[in-house]
Design an enzyme around this catalytic site. Structure first.
Site, PDB file in Angstrom:
ATOM      1  N   ARG A 108       0.823  -1.211   0.000  1.00 13.07           N
ATOM      2  CA  ARG A 108       0.000   0.000   0.000  1.00 13.07           C
ATOM      3  C   ARG A 108       0.859   1.264   0.000  1.00 13.07           C
ATOM      4  O   ARG A 108       0.548   2.236  -0.686  1.00 13.07           O
ATOM      5  CB  ARG A 108      -0.914   0.008   1.236  1.00 13.07           C
ATOM      6  CG  ARG A 108      -1.976  -1.079   1.221  1.00 13.07           C
ATOM      7  CD  ARG A 108      -2.773  -1.080   2.527  1.00 13.07           C
ATOM      8  NE  ARG A 108      -3.518   0.156   2.678  1.00 13.07           N
ATOM      9  CZ  ARG A 108      -4.797   0.315   2.317  1.00 13.07           C
ATOM     10  NH1 ARG A 108      -5.457  -0.686   1.773  1.00 13.07           N
ATOM     11  NH2 ARG A 108      -5.412   1.469   2.491  1.00 13.07           N
ATOM     12  N   TYR A 113      -0.941  -1.154  -4.273  1.00 12.96           N
ATOM     13  CA  TYR A 113      -1.737  -2.380  -4.237  1.00 12.96           C
ATOM     14  C   TYR A 113      -2.869  -2.248  -3.217  1.00 12.96           C
ATOM     15  O   TYR A 113      -2.632  -1.829  -2.074  1.00 12.96           O
ATOM     16  CB  TYR A 113      -0.861  -3.578  -3.891  1.00 12.96           C
ATOM     17  CG  TYR A 113       0.133  -3.910  -4.973  1.00 12.96           C
ATOM     18  CD1 TYR A 113      -0.232  -4.695  -6.061  1.00 12.96           C
ATOM     19  CD2 TYR A 113       1.433  -3.418  -4.926  1.00 12.96           C
ATOM     20  CE1 TYR A 113       0.678  -4.993  -7.068  1.00 12.96           C
ATOM     21  CE2 TYR A 113       2.348  -3.708  -5.930  1.00 12.96           C
ATOM     22  CZ  TYR A 113       1.957  -4.496  -6.993  1.00 12.96           C
ATOM     23  OH  TYR A 113       2.861  -4.783  -7.994  1.00 12.96           O
ATOM     24  N   PRO A 114      -4.099  -2.609  -3.589  1.00 11.93           N
ATOM     25  CA  PRO A 114      -5.250  -2.458  -2.688  1.00 11.93           C
ATOM     26  C   PRO A 114      -5.309  -3.597  -1.669  1.00 11.93           C
ATOM     27  O   PRO A 114      -6.239  -4.404  -1.643  1.00 11.93           O
ATOM     28  CB  PRO A 114      -6.441  -2.490  -3.649  1.00 11.93           C
ATOM     29  CG  PRO A 114      -5.988  -3.394  -4.757  1.00 11.93           C
ATOM     30  CD  PRO A 114      -4.520  -3.124  -4.920  1.00 11.93           C
ATOM     31  N   LYS A 115      -4.313  -3.646  -0.794  1.00 15.42           N
ATOM     32  CA  LYS A 115      -4.148  -4.790   0.105  1.00 15.42           C
ATOM     33  C   LYS A 115      -4.761  -4.518   1.475  1.00 15.42           C
ATOM     34  O   LYS A 115      -4.589  -3.444   2.046  1.00 15.42           O
ATOM     35  CB  LYS A 115      -2.665  -5.112   0.268  1.00 15.42           C
ATOM     36  CG  LYS A 115      -1.996  -5.572  -1.014  1.00 15.42           C
ATOM     37  CD  LYS A 115      -0.578  -6.054  -0.769  1.00 15.42           C
ATOM     38  CE  LYS A 115       0.023  -6.638  -2.045  1.00 15.42           C
ATOM     39  NZ  LYS A 115       1.303  -7.310  -1.814  1.00 15.42           N
ATOM     40  N   VAL A 116      -5.452  -5.524   1.996  1.00 17.25           N
ATOM     41  CA  VAL A 116      -5.932  -5.534   3.371  1.00 17.25           C
ATOM     42  C   VAL A 116      -5.687  -6.925   3.936  1.00 17.25           C
ATOM     43  O   VAL A 116      -5.458  -7.887   3.193  1.00 17.25           O
ATOM     44  CB  VAL A 116      -7.430  -5.167   3.474  1.00 17.25           C
ATOM     45  CG1 VAL A 116      -7.679  -3.741   3.024  1.00 17.25           C
ATOM     46  CG2 VAL A 116      -8.275  -6.127   2.659  1.00 17.25           C
TER      47      VAL A 116
END
Length: 248
Positions: A108, A113-116
């Site tokens: 992020r 990157y749309p990381k969770v």
């Protein structure tokens, strides 16, 4: 600590960085990819302009990282959407869920990157390759594919995962308004495809308010692949600035 020393640090906390200052090399990165047809209106609701949608397709992926420099092994799952930008075909990364905080933070902060955090898994069960994603204690996705039914051409496999990748980078300012809001592009490089397989597949998505993969419903399975690779992720470059566009 002197100001010039502060400027040498790229992450916080200053004395115990959240992630390593390295370009990660992925060894034995294993993919389960399931491409499916979905509702075109649902796609249009989540893909940002100026990206363009062609066929209403989504690629659900589960990736088991055998080893990653700086992070170690971890697993990741998410959705990628085929798009085009100024005539260039690629994928828009819609959502990514993984079980490794340093990889989440660096993805992020350093890139877009749309990381969770989530709990994905990839394993073999009774002749089926099984990829799952849980959010908390609830299942949000289950993908199954026949285990190594048919070999896939390795050039085709490489083409599947090396298209340009587009992501949305948003950083809020202290007033709550966006300070950075850009569309960025990156791609996979230095790829070695070690194994490539295809076969029948199924995908189930379950409703969850904080992991809304099912908002892109599965209407038809188009293809599936099971890959084993080594690769490197290149750095991100901005290709569109939303804030400049808003100001013009």
């Amino acid at each position: 600590m002197q100001a010039e020393d502060v400027r040498q640090h790229l992450t916080t906390p200053l004395t115990s960085p959240a992630y390593a200052p390295t370009v990660p090399r992925f060894t034995d990165r294993e993919y389960l990819n399931v491409v499916y047809r979905t509702d075109p209106d649902a796609l249009r609701a989540v893909v940002p302009e100026p990206l363009r949608i062609g066929e209403p397709l989504v690629r659900f992926e589960v990736m088991k990282m055998g080893d990653v420099s700086g992070y170690g092994p971890y697993t990741e799952a998410g959705q990628a959407i085929p798009v085009s930008f100024e005539g260039e075909h690629g994928e828009y990364l819609h959502a990514m869920y993984l079980d490794n905080f340093p990889a989440t933070a660096s993805g992020r902060e350093v890139s877009a990157y749309p990381k969770v955090l989530g709990s994905p898994s990839l394993n073999v069960d009774s002749g089926a390759l099984v990829g799952t994603l849980d959010h908390g204690g609830l299942r949000v996705a289950t993908a199954t594919m026949g285990y190594k039914h048919h070999e896939l051409d390795r050039r085709e496999a490489e083409a599947q995962i090396t298209v340009p990748t587009f992501m949305l980078k948003t950083i809020p300012g202290y007033d709550g308004a966006p300070r950075v809001q850009e569309l960025v592009r990156t791609r996979i490089t230095d790829v070695t495809v070690k194994e490539a397989w295809t076969g029948p597949a199924r995908l189930q998505l379950f409703q969850h308010v904080l992991a809304p993969l099912a908002d892109l419903p599965v209407l038809e399975i188009v293809s599936a692949s099971h890959l084993l690779t080594d690769l490197t992720l290149s750095g991100a470059e901005p290709v569109h600035d939303y804030l400049k566009g808003a100001a013009s």
